[in-house]
Design an enzyme around this catalytic site. Sequence first.
Site: not given
Length: 813
Positions: A533, A536, A647
């Site tokens: 999110a 890269v 996460d």
Amino acid sequence: MVALLLFPMLLQLLSPTCAQTQKNITLGSTLAPQSPASSWLSPSGDFAFGFRPVEGNTSFYLIAVWFNKISDKTVVWYAKNTDQDPSIVEVPSDSFLQLTNDGALSLKDRSGQEGWNPQVTSVAYASMRDTGNFVLLGADGTTKWQTFDMPSDTILPTQVIPCNKTRNKSLRARLDINDYSSGRFLLDVQTDGNLALYLVAVPSGSKYQQYWSTDTTGNGSELVFSETGKVYFALTDGTQINISSGAGIGSMADYFHRATLDPDGVFRQYVYPKKANAGILGGETWTAVSMQPQNICHAIVSDVGSGVCGFNSYCTFDGTRNQIASCQCPPWYKFFDEQKKYKGCKQDFQPHSCDLDEATALAQFELRPIYGVDWPLSDYEKYEPIGQDDCGRLCVIDCFCAMAVYNQSTSTCWKKKLPLSNGNMADYVQRTVLLKVPSSNSSQSMISTSSNKWKRNRKHWVLGSSLILGTSILVNFALISIFLFGTYCRIATKKNIPLSQASSKSQLPLKTFTYKELEKATAGFHEILGAGASGVVYKGQLEDELKTNIAVKKIDKLQPETEKEFMVEVETIGQTFHKNLVRLLGFCNEGAERLLVYEFMTNGPLNRLLFDNSRPHWNTRVHIALGVARGLLYLHDECSKQIIHCDIKPQNILLDDNLVAKISDFGLAKLLLTNQTRTNTGIRGTRGYVAPEWFKNIGISTKVDVYSFGVILLELVCCRRNVELEVVDEEQTIVTYWANDCYRSGRIDLLVEGDDEAIYNIKKVERFVTVALWCLQEDPSMRPNMLKVTQMLDGAVAIPSPPDPCSFISSLP
């Protein structure tokens, strides 16, 4: 003087002429070591109390209780001086023990000097009972003192050790099987209600590390060895935690029983047939029927102390059913004392002098490969990429280097220094240990013949597996949160302050890169490793001596935070480091560019390994699960401030060249301030792994990570994604639902159908599934913390049956 010398002989004449079987022992009764009356027997003759010769030195005696009808007269209790001085009572042959007419039990030497007494008075008589309990009683039959209240290293059936509110009660292992001195392990019945095993210092007894416990703080009541042969820890609510089940071990009528904290740190329950060739256990010997922990060689990895065995040695097993730990020296090393192997090993050659120049060192020393041993600590340098010859050369010329570890597949080299600690046999890593020894062309010879013998036969020493990589104490800095770091970059830029100087307090040991350096390192950001999110990730290689592989993340999405909050958080995260967290190497803060540079993980994310066509080995999945659990434990409990990752998913668990799991991507992380247990924040995380409380108007805690870990644990067990829509049986679509159904129906085997390795380890599979279901409880307060999770996964604590989870709503896509 003559009278004093004749006094013990006179006592012998006045005493019975043999060790008598008697119910009560009257005042005036006396024992002497070398007289026929050297002990008092229980009515059945099963047990004796009295003088027992010290193994290896029959001139000295213990005051002890032992099994009297078996050949080796196994000692189950021995007197110690005091709680403050727990040294054993060891006396010469001219001593005597008397139950005096004044009502005291007194041990004296030939001069009449008292050497020991249990500090009780008004004793009317004594009794050696058939339970193995020696008791001093008052005239009304009340117990004044008993050996069951003062255990040494053993407990017997009917013995109970309560949780004392003021003082811990404990079993202390012997130093060695024939050395009754206080040893290196302790079973503690603690005042806080917990039953725990500890590694301790010798001789002080100070505790190093807990390596097994019932985890019952505030709820434990007593340690019980029942008359049916069951050993358990009773809780205040009436429930029991079984240390051994008591099932399948033969009746009390057919077997003698004992439970002993052995010198290797294992608490074992033993049985011994009362009749020759009696029962299915057979053999006139003690047979272990249960033990805690199950694998002592792997149970202890301590930062302080040497581990199960001494320094520079390693732990394996003796090959018998009793699984006694056996300490061994690596080749070209020898024990300091063959009779006291716990003292460890030393080099059996002249050590490398730091006064030697490189040429002389290369002439005098060489590296020899060995396999199958793991010393997880003691790393101090790492090289990558590098050839094996260069790896060996760097160790040979370094006077601090005792061995090198080389991984052929990744061209990685680690150097280790003495002393080596926590050594054990390992079968789960394919690497080579290169041990530094005198060169075969060197004039230096081995100090002892034992090493020469090994050298001649070293081909037989291959142990069949390889060394697990220990954590490098110099290179394990955890990565900083992407979200926090990006915000920090923005704040520093706005203030025209170089990032490396923005906080004089944090002093993060990170390298500052220019954008051009990273552009060149990644060949123009050519090879993409992944994307998330916030940016890269590209593969790159630094232009340093070692051509270090790196992963570079370009951050393109940042959210503002206040400078004060950010500084608190970045200082906290920047000071963390753990072997199961990905390491941040540096950053770039140039104009509008924000880049983070991480260590490169050869085997990529867990989802790539786990969900490919080939199933990873069961042991590999176990080690990955334990690694993730320990990484989360560090974030939750071992940092100065708790960090909630928010996460946890397979994509954020990376695997190094040895498949060691490392948690990554802290872009959604949240810190808790001191004394804060919950925080309010918007929904974070990934569908399928987020906990139910994210969808409710309540604060979140570290338990959201526990929930996510529960999902991953089931994925590791089953080798499949949490949600798979293309399965034949729709009941298997959501693995959390399916696992719960299999658990409730007693068909855990269905989860690992076709997985022979897992089926062979079905007990551990069941343990992992049970832990996962605890983690997946809808109510966060019902979920265990990560400390409890790691203990349950390791088998260090008993796991009660989990309630049926009310909801797996967050597992839905």
